[in-house]
Design a protein around this motif. Structure first.
Motif, mmCIF file in Angstrom:
data_model
loop_
_atom_site.group_PDB
_atom_site.id
_atom_site.type_symbol
_atom_site.label_atom_id
_atom_site.label_comp_id
_atom_site.label_asym_id
_atom_site.label_seq_id
_atom_site.Cartn_x
_atom_site.Cartn_y
_atom_site.Cartn_z
ATOM 1 N N HIS A 1 -8.744 2.111 6.041
ATOM 2 C CA HIS A 1 -8.581 3.561 5.966
ATOM 3 C C HIS A 1 -7.593 3.935 4.861
ATOM 4 O O HIS A 1 -7.831 4.872 4.098
ATOM 5 C CB HIS A 1 -8.100 4.108 7.309
ATOM 6 N N ASP A 2 -6.483 3.194 4.772
ATOM 7 C CA ASP A 2 -5.489 3.470 3.739
ATOM 8 C C ASP A 2 -6.029 3.124 2.356
ATOM 9 O O ASP A 2 -5.786 3.837 1.387
ATOM 10 C CB ASP A 2 -4.209 2.699 4.032
ATOM 11 N N LEU B 1 2.445 -0.006 7.528
ATOM 12 C CA LEU B 1 1.247 -0.837 7.600
ATOM 13 C C LEU B 1 1.471 -2.168 6.889
ATOM 14 O O LEU B 1 1.037 -3.216 7.356
ATOM 15 C CB LEU B 1 0.055 -0.088 7.004
ATOM 16 N N GLY C 1 -8.372 5.755 1.257
ATOM 17 C CA GLY C 1 -7.603 6.935 0.895
ATOM 18 C C GLY C 1 -7.002 6.845 -0.493
ATOM 19 O O GLY C 1 -6.822 7.854 -1.160
ATOM 20 N N GLN C 2 -6.695 5.634 -0.940
ATOM 21 C CA GLN C 2 -6.162 5.456 -2.293
ATOM 22 C C GLN C 2 -7.262 5.568 -3.337
ATOM 23 O O GLN C 2 -7.051 6.101 -4.417
ATOM 24 C CB GLN C 2 -5.493 4.089 -2.425
ATOM 25 N N ALA D 1 2.273 3.507 11.552
ATOM 26 C CA ALA D 1 1.322 3.674 10.453
ATOM 27 C C ALA D 1 0.179 4.599 10.866
ATOM 28 O O ALA D 1 -0.271 5.427 10.070
ATOM 29 C CB ALA D 1 0.780 2.320 10.015
ATOM 30 N N TYR E 1 -5.920 -0.660 7.517
ATOM 31 C CA TYR E 1 -5.830 -1.113 6.124
ATOM 32 C C TYR E 1 -6.980 -0.536 5.300
ATOM 33 O O TYR E 1 -6.780 -0.037 4.194
ATOM 34 C CB TYR E 1 -5.840 -2.643 6.087
ATOM 35 N N THR F 1 1.271 8.174 10.642
ATOM 36 C CA THR F 1 1.331 8.645 9.261
ATOM 37 C C THR F 1 -0.069 8.911 8.699
ATOM 38 O O THR F 1 -0.260 9.837 7.920
ATOM 39 C CB THR F 1 2.056 7.618 8.383
ATOM 40 N N LEU F 2 -1.044 8.079 9.115
ATOM 41 C CA LEU F 2 -2.414 8.222 8.613
ATOM 42 C C LEU F 2 -3.257 9.173 9.461
ATOM 43 O O LEU F 2 -4.484 9.228 9.308
ATOM 44 C CB LEU F 2 -3.085 6.845 8.547
ATOM 45 N N LEU G 1 0.847 -1.186 0.000
ATOM 46 C CA LEU G 1 0.000 0.000 0.000
ATOM 47 C C LEU G 1 0.882 1.236 0.000
ATOM 48 O O LEU G 1 2.099 1.145 -0.062
ATOM 49 C CB LEU G 1 -0.897 0.014 1.244
ATOM 50 N N ASN G 2 0.272 2.397 0.087
ATOM 51 C CA ASN G 2 1.055 3.621 0.202
ATOM 52 C C ASN G 2 1.823 3.663 1.510
ATOM 53 O O ASN G 2 2.933 4.159 1.568
ATOM 54 C CB ASN G 2 0.138 4.851 0.120
ATOM 55 N N GLU G 3 1.250 3.167 2.588
ATOM 56 C CA GLU G 3 1.868 3.216 3.902
ATOM 57 C C GLU G 3 2.767 1.996 4.098
ATOM 58 O O GLU G 3 2.282 0.878 4.226
ATOM 59 C CB GLU G 3 0.791 3.290 4.992
#
Length: 105
Positions: free
Chosen positions: A93-94, A12, A97-98, A61, A91, A64-65, A7-9
């Protein structure tokens, strides 16, 4: 490092990989301890000890989020079931966000 939760994070993804390895490893360790006629409680001790690493990465993580670090870090350190719930929450939430990035002014 193999990151199946790409993922971006980054933190995570590491937390998810370590959590998956923790679960599989402790199940194998528990079965092995039963076969050796040793108490399987040792597998739970190992799971809790490895879970501290997962809690550390979940806290990083969450920071960062922009989530509460204490909720995701400290509560995840209490046990693997809570860490799993916190991982799934972060997960999703990320992932959302994508899919739908926030638009700024």
């Amino acid at each position: 490092m193999l990151n199946i939760f790409k993922l971006n994070e980054k933190n995570l993804g590491i937390a998810g990989s370590v959590l998956l390895l923790e679960i599989v490893g402790c199940v194998v360790l528990g079965v092995t301890l039963i076969q050796l006629q040793l108490p399987e409680a040792y597998a739970l001790i190992v799971a809790w000890a490895v879970n501290l690493t997962v809690a550390w990465y979940l806290a990083k993580a969450a920071r960062t989020l922009n989530k509460n670090v204490l909720v995701y870090g400290f509560l995840s350190a209490l046990g693997p079931p809570i860490a799993i719930a916190n991982f799934v929450s972060l997960y999703h939430h990320d992932l959302i966000g994508q899919i739908d990035p926030p638009t700024g002014p």
